[in-house]
Design a protein around this motif. Structure first.
Motif, PDB file in Angstrom:
ATOM      1  N   LYS A  19      -6.688  10.187  -5.346  1.00  0.00           N
ATOM      2  CA  LYS A  19      -8.132   9.934  -5.439  1.00  0.00           C
ATOM      3  C   LYS A  19      -8.445   8.475  -5.200  1.00  0.00           C
ATOM      4  N   GLY A  20      -7.518   7.590  -5.638  1.00  0.00           N
ATOM      5  CA  GLY A  20      -7.733   6.161  -5.427  1.00  0.00           C
ATOM      6  C   GLY A  20      -8.740   5.608  -6.406  1.00  0.00           C
ATOM      7  N   ASN A  21      -8.232   4.993  -7.484  1.00  0.00           N
ATOM      8  CA  ASN A  21      -9.143   4.458  -8.483  1.00  0.00           C
ATOM      9  C   ASN A  21      -9.380   2.965  -8.307  1.00  0.00           C
ATOM     10  N   SER A  22      -8.988   2.383  -7.159  1.00  0.00           N
ATOM     11  CA  SER A  22      -9.194   0.962  -6.916  1.00  0.00           C
ATOM     12  C   SER A  22     -10.636   0.699  -6.515  1.00  0.00           C
ATOM     13  N   ALA A  23     -11.143  -0.447  -6.991  1.00  0.00           N
ATOM     14  CA  ALA A  23     -12.503  -0.845  -6.629  1.00  0.00           C
ATOM     15  C   ALA A  23     -12.535  -1.525  -5.271  1.00  0.00           C
ATOM     16  N   PHE A  24     -11.374  -1.728  -4.644  1.00  0.00           N
ATOM     17  CA  PHE A  24     -11.297  -2.433  -3.379  1.00  0.00           C
ATOM     18  C   PHE A  24     -11.018  -1.460  -2.250  1.00  0.00           C
ATOM     19  N   LYS A  25     -11.241  -1.919  -1.036  1.00  0.00           N
ATOM     20  CA  LYS A  25     -11.067  -1.056   0.125  1.00  0.00           C
ATOM     21  C   LYS A  25      -9.650  -0.499   0.201  1.00  0.00           C
ATOM     22  N   SER A  26      -8.714  -1.320  -0.158  1.00  0.00           N
ATOM     23  CA  SER A  26      -7.316  -0.908  -0.209  1.00  0.00           C
ATOM     24  C   SER A  26      -6.724  -1.430  -1.509  1.00  0.00           C
ATOM     25  N   PRO A  27      -5.787  -0.726  -2.109  1.00  0.00           N
ATOM     26  CA  PRO A  27      -5.263  -1.164  -3.415  1.00  0.00           C
ATOM     27  C   PRO A  27      -4.677  -2.571  -3.420  1.00  0.00           C
ATOM     28  N   ASP A  28      -4.303  -3.108  -2.236  1.00  0.00           N
ATOM     29  CA  ASP A  28      -3.697  -4.446  -2.221  1.00  0.00           C
ATOM     30  C   ASP A  28      -4.651  -5.529  -1.715  1.00  0.00           C
ATOM     31  N   GLU A  29      -5.866  -5.170  -1.384  1.00  0.00           N
ATOM     32  CA  GLU A  29      -6.800  -6.154  -0.818  1.00  0.00           C
ATOM     33  C   GLU A  29      -7.637  -6.795  -1.923  1.00  0.00           C
ATOM     34  N   PHE A  30      -6.960  -7.529  -2.801  1.00  0.00           N
ATOM     35  CA  PHE A  30      -7.666  -8.222  -3.874  1.00  0.00           C
ATOM     36  C   PHE A  30      -6.910  -9.501  -4.201  1.00  0.00           C
ATOM     37  N   LYS A  31      -7.595 -10.405  -4.891  1.00  0.00           N
ATOM     38  CA  LYS A  31      -6.975 -11.641  -5.349  1.00  0.00           C
ATOM     39  C   LYS A  31      -7.315 -11.837  -6.818  1.00  0.00           C
ATOM     40  N   VAL A  32      -6.492 -12.597  -7.512  1.00  0.00           N
ATOM     41  CA  VAL A  32      -6.736 -12.959  -8.899  1.00  0.00           C
ATOM     42  C   VAL A  32      -7.228 -14.399  -8.930  1.00  0.00           C
ATOM     43  N   SER A  33      -8.374 -14.609  -9.578  1.00  0.00           N
ATOM     44  CA  SER A  33      -8.984 -15.937  -9.655  1.00  0.00           C
ATOM     45  C   SER A  33      -8.806 -16.488 -11.070  1.00  0.00           C
ATOM     46  N   LEU A  34      -8.253 -17.698 -11.143  1.00  0.00           N
ATOM     47  CA  LEU A  34      -8.025 -18.406 -12.413  1.00  0.00           C
ATOM     48  C   LEU A  34      -8.714 -19.768 -12.290  1.00  0.00           C
ATOM     49  N   PRO A  35     -10.022 -19.849 -12.572  1.00  0.00           N
ATOM     50  CA  PRO A  35     -10.817 -21.043 -12.217  1.00  0.00           C
ATOM     51  C   PRO A  35     -10.668 -22.219 -13.182  1.00  0.00           C
ATOM     52  N   LEU A  36     -10.149 -21.994 -14.380  1.00  0.00           N
ATOM     53  CA  LEU A  36     -10.106 -23.064 -15.382  1.00  0.00           C
ATOM     54  C   LEU A  36      -8.683 -23.291 -15.866  1.00  0.00           C
ATOM     55  N   ARG A  37      -8.407 -24.524 -16.265  1.00  0.00           N
ATOM     56  CA  ARG A  37      -7.085 -24.851 -16.829  1.00  0.00           C
ATOM     57  C   ARG A  37      -7.160 -24.647 -18.336  1.00  0.00           C
ATOM     58  N   THR A  38      -6.816 -23.452 -18.773  1.00  0.00           N
ATOM     59  CA  THR A  38      -6.847 -23.097 -20.188  1.00  0.00           C
ATOM     60  C   THR A  38      -5.534 -22.413 -20.546  1.00  0.00           C
ATOM     61  N   ASN A  39      -5.382 -22.086 -21.815  1.00  0.00           N
ATOM     62  CA  ASN A  39      -4.188 -21.351 -22.245  1.00  0.00           C
ATOM     63  C   ASN A  39      -4.498 -19.877 -22.518  1.00  0.00           C
ATOM     64  N   TYR A  40      -5.630 -19.391 -21.955  1.00  0.00           N
ATOM     65  CA  TYR A  40      -5.979 -17.993 -22.211  1.00  0.00           C
ATOM     66  C   TYR A  40      -6.393 -17.239 -20.954  1.00  0.00           C
ATOM     67  N   LEU A  41      -6.477 -17.884 -19.800  1.00  0.00           N
ATOM     68  CA  LEU A  41      -6.717 -17.168 -18.545  1.00  0.00           C
ATOM     69  C   LEU A  41      -5.371 -16.843 -17.903  1.00  0.00           C
ATOM     70  N   TYR A  42      -5.150 -15.581 -17.625  1.00  0.00           N
ATOM     71  CA  TYR A  42      -3.892 -15.216 -16.983  1.00  0.00           C
ATOM     72  C   TYR A  42      -3.957 -13.783 -16.472  1.00  0.00           C
ATOM     73  N   GLY A  43      -3.025 -13.458 -15.636  1.00  0.00           N
ATOM     74  CA  GLY A  43      -2.814 -12.083 -15.179  1.00  0.00           C
ATOM     75  C   GLY A  43      -1.447 -11.598 -15.646  1.00  0.00           C
ATOM     76  N   LYS A  44      -1.299 -10.300 -15.761  1.00  0.00           N
ATOM     77  CA  LYS A  44      -0.032  -9.728 -16.218  1.00  0.00           C
ATOM     78  C   LYS A  44       0.352  -8.558 -15.323  1.00  0.00           C
ATOM     79  N   ILE A  45       1.597  -8.580 -14.870  1.00  0.00           N
ATOM     80  CA  ILE A  45       2.125  -7.474 -14.078  1.00  0.00           C
ATOM     81  C   ILE A  45       2.598  -6.372 -15.029  1.00  0.00           C
ATOM     82  N   LYS A  46       2.108  -5.161 -14.835  1.00  0.00           N
ATOM     83  CA  LYS A  46       2.462  -4.072 -15.748  1.00  0.00           C
ATOM     84  C   LYS A  46       3.932  -3.684 -15.646  1.00  0.00           C
ATOM     85  N   LYS A  47       4.466  -3.679 -14.439  1.00  0.00           N
ATOM     86  CA  LYS A  47       5.872  -3.312 -14.265  1.00  0.00           C
ATOM     87  C   LYS A  47       6.761  -4.485 -14.675  1.00  0.00           C
TER      88      LYS A  47
END
Length: 374
Positions: free
Chosen positions: A157-185
């Motif tokens: 069904k494709g539950n991605s909000a993007f045109k393709s599941p890999d066509e996205f970027k992660v934005s981290l605009p501030l230098r803080t100790n609480y903005l981050y991304g996490k890989i589930k695998k």
């Protein structure tokens, strides 16, 4: 009359001797049957006229058929014992037999019959247990298959909000100790790897930590970091190699790093070109499995204790990991948009990346647009 009586006695002795041999043979067969414990049996049972019949050859492998075959064998043995008892009664006058021998025969036949009945009852119970175990296994298998089918349907069904599941970027605009991304695998045990990603940062001094991988007992299992005025560093098991990469100009850059436990060899690629290589970086140390992979922060403990001064500021995309050293031509083709080659260990897909603390996901520029930004 005396001669006839002697002849009768001799015939009865011969009959008793042959019947003793038959009883001993049946007793031995029963012992071997019980020794098989429902697994297999072999032997030849001979009937009264001397003909051989193989009733205990290699049994079928199916447990239910094994139990059924043994049950039939037990019943056959019981029938033969009953027939033997009838022959004793018909052919031999019990009054003519010595008392101790008659009692011994009756006792032995009774014991054999009880053992047969007990064995048949045990086999029936075992057959019932096997049936129950088979049903439970079938139910467990069906549950697992249903879960897989639901997962496949969800992916289709494709539950991605993007045109393709890999066509996205992660934005981290501030230098803080609480903005981050996490890989589930997580990672398996690795003896070599290649990490590639697109990133853009104009942070100063240093871009911070694009990614870090921590395992219990070693927070710096794999870390890529540019901290303060130091050059970009690759840490493997807390050992350090300085990489000749220059990416803090606010433009998109494609970065690839390869490493192998064999002599600790490493390579650093920027925009498809190999800029540096070295060795003796944690040689013969396999990357430990089961850790936590974080985007944008350096971990002091597994999954936490971030330091704002080491945080990555900018955008990243196409973070992929392979369990081998990619060829230089493959890295060049990925960097110049000739091929799309997802990582076989960690692929860049929307549902494998979570963001926290205000980090966001956005549609990413096309590979060609990023290429023009170089």
């Amino acid at each position: 009359t005396v001669l006839q009586l002697r002849e009768t006695v001799l015939q009865q002795k011969e009959t008793i001797g042959s019947q003793r041999e038959a009883i001993r043979e049946l007793t031995g067969k029963l012992s071997r049957c019980e020794g098989t414990d429902g697994k297999s049996a072999a032997g030849t049972w001979k009937n009264e006229v001397g003909k051989g019949k193989d009733t205990m050859g290699d049994l079928p492998r199916d447990p239910a058929l094994v139990i059924e075959q043994l049950s039939r064998t037990m019943q056959t043995l019981k029938d033969r014992l009953e027939s033997l008892e009838h022959q004793l009664r018909a052919n031999v006058s019990y009054a003519a037999l010595p008392g101790d021998l008659r009692e011994m025969l009756q006792r032995r036949l009774g014991d054999l019959e009880r053992q047969l009945l007990s064995k048949v009852a045990e086999l029936e119970d075992e057959k019932s247990l096997l049936h129950n175990e088979t049903s439970a296994h079938r139910q467990k298998t069906e549950t697992a298959l249903n879960a897989l089918l639901e997962r496949v349907s969800e992916l289709e069904k494709g539950n991605s909000a993007f045109k393709s599941p890999d066509e996205f970027k992660v934005s981290l605009p501030l230098r803080t100790n609480y903005l981050y991304g996490k890989i589930k695998k997580t990672l398996p045990e690795l003896y070599a790897f290649t990490v590639c990603l697109w990133l853009r940062s104009s942070a100063s001094p240093g871009i911070g930590t694009p990614f870090s991988y921590a395992v219990p007992g070693q927070a710096n299992e794999i870390v890529l970091i540019e901290w303060g005025n130091n050059p970009i560093e690759l840490l493997i098991n807390d050992k350090v190699a300085q990489l000749p990469l220059f990416i803090s100009d606010g433009k998109w850059h494609h970065i690839c790093i390869t490493w192998t436990t064999r002599d600790g060899m490493w390579e650093a690629f920027q925009d498809g070109e190999k800029l540096g290589t070295g060795e003796n970086l944690a040689p013969w140390h396999p990357i430990k499995p089961g850790g936590v992979l974080i985007l944008g922060q350096e971990q002091d403990t597994v999954g936490g204790r971030f330091d704002a001064t080491q945080a990555f500021v900018g955008e990243m995309s196409q973070f992929n990991i392979w369990d081998r050293v990619l060829r230089a031509e493959d890295i060049m083709n990925i960097a110049n948009c000739s091929i799309n080659m997802p990582g076989n260990i960690i692929p860049w897909v929307d549902n494998n990346v979570d963001v926290f603390g205000g980090a966001t996901k956005w549609p990413v520029e096309t590979c060609e647009e990023r290429l023009l930004d170089l």
